[in-house]
Design an enzyme around this catalytic site. Structure first.
Site: not given
Ligand code: ADP
Ligand code: MG
Length: 380
Positions: A127, A159, A171
């Protein structure tokens, strides 16, 4: 590489892009659940990045596409962006544009296409990578000249306030500000940062990342509850934040707190000390000394902060049993990823040991890779 991204961009948006920006995921070496307590963290950026290929639009429209999204182009009116108004993944980049405008920057529309190899929802900050890539692209497209730290804070605000996730600053600061070959020692209160050289290769060591591929649902609500618990403890102790509790005052503080808050406070105080110790050892060039610090950090997250789970505990235990110098979960917890510090020669046996333990426990096979400290957000 740009040509390939440009061709895909043209297929989605029908015009030529201006450029591509990249922002990495991160692993935090030590300093977990300290960032919202005004404490200290020590992340590195991963080699894995989220790239955004982008072009500005002057008609006030924001068009978003992700290779990891829903297969659709999301089209939004910039003027209508408001917290809670954009569902799903598009809320992250839309939130960044909103946060820039909220901060008074003159930003209009854009066409943005994302592609990423940062595992999502694995505690590796996909994210933040998504947000920081967006912020860097918009800053350049609109000539804002924002610094890495400014990008990070806008991304965090997006966020927190637009997507509604009450995360601390680690982060986004890691994704924006990390540098190749160094860990980022960050004071999350003052945002003072120091790049601490970390040459794993020269030390004959690897950092193994073990993505357990589980994400227990209780995570989101539990995170907010833990954060609220820490804030309540600080208030009861008459402190601005738990960072202000001096370690010698811990025993007396524990006596003044309700039983359920004591372990949270003990974790935060101990964890800030572990960050300081890790930085000292790294500055002496003793990278291997990180091992026991990681394992002690995990015990504290498991027993006091209670954010680990069966899969992360097993990954830590089995990695150490198979010869890792130390290991701990990284990220918010309730699943996600574990890092293990491993002598390069022992890497195969540690990976095998973890895999075998997961098989025996009936858990899905974890995804493993090694990571070196990589550069932060940049234009490619
Ligand atoms: P983390 O940050 O640990 O990976 P989070 O729950 O904070 O987990 O964020 C994950 C979310 O971010 C996904 O469910 C999606 O909505 C979004 N996300 C992250 N990278 C992408 C991407 N490349 N394309 C689309 N959505 C993304
Ligand atoms: Mg995250």
């Amino acid at each position: 590489m740009f040509e390939e991204a440009a061709t895909e961009f043209e297929a989605v948006h029908g015009t030529r892009p201006t450029g591509t920006w990249a922002a990495p995921g991160r692993v935090n070496l030590i300093g977990e659940h300290t960032d919202y307590n005004d404490g200290f963290v020590l992340p590195i950026a991963l080699p894995h990045t989220t790239r955004v290929t982008a072009r500005r639009r002057d008609d006030g429209r924001l068009r978003l596409f992700s290779a990891q999204g829903d297969g659709q182009v999301t089209e939004l009116a910039v003027a209508d962006l408001a917290p809670g108004s954009v569902a799903g993944w598009a809320g992250y980049p839309a939130g960044v544009l909103w946060a820039l405008r909220e901060a008074g920057h003159r930003v209009g529309g854009a066409d943005l296409s994302f592609d990423s190899d940062v595992p999502t929802g694995a505690g590796l900050s996909s994210s933040a990578a998504l947000e920081c890539a967006t912020a860097a692209a918009l800053s350049d497209l609109y000539g804002l000249g924002l610094t890495a730290a400014e990008l990070a804070l806008l991304a965090q605000h997006a966020e927190n306030a637009f997507v509604g996730v009450p995360c601390g600053a680690m982060d986004q600061m890691a994704s924006a500000c990390c540098t190749r070959g160094a860990a980022l020692h960050l004071d999350t209160r003052t945002l003072q940062l120091r790049h601490v050289p970390l040459d794993l290769d020269a030390a004959g060591l690897c950092l193994l990342v073990i993505d357990t591929r589980v994400k227990h649902d209780l995570g989101d609500g539990a995170y907010a509850a833990l954060r609220a618990g820490c804030e309540r403890a600080a208030a009861l102790l008459g402190l601005p934040a738990l960072r202000d509790l001096a370690p010698p005052d811990l025993p007396a503080a524990l006596g003044r707190l309700p039983a359920e808050l004591g372990p949270l406070v003990r974790h935060v105080v101990g964890e800030n000390l572990r960050v300081a110790e890790a930085v000292e050892r790294l500055e002496e060039g003793d990278v291997a000394a990180l091992g026991p610090i990681l394992t002690a950090g995990h015990a504290s997250l498991r027993d006091d902060f209670r954010v680990s789970c069966a899969e992360t505990d097993l990954a830590v235990e089995s990695a150490v049993r198979a010869g890792a110098l130390g290991a701990r979960m990284t990220g918010g917890g309730f699943g996600g990823s574990v890092i293990a510090l491993v002598g390069t020669a022992a890497l195969p046996q540690v990976e095998d040991g973890v895999r075998a333990a997961f098989r025996q426990a009936g858990f899905a096979a974890p995804v493993t890779f090694t990571a070196v400290p990589s550069p932060g957000t940049r234009r490619l």
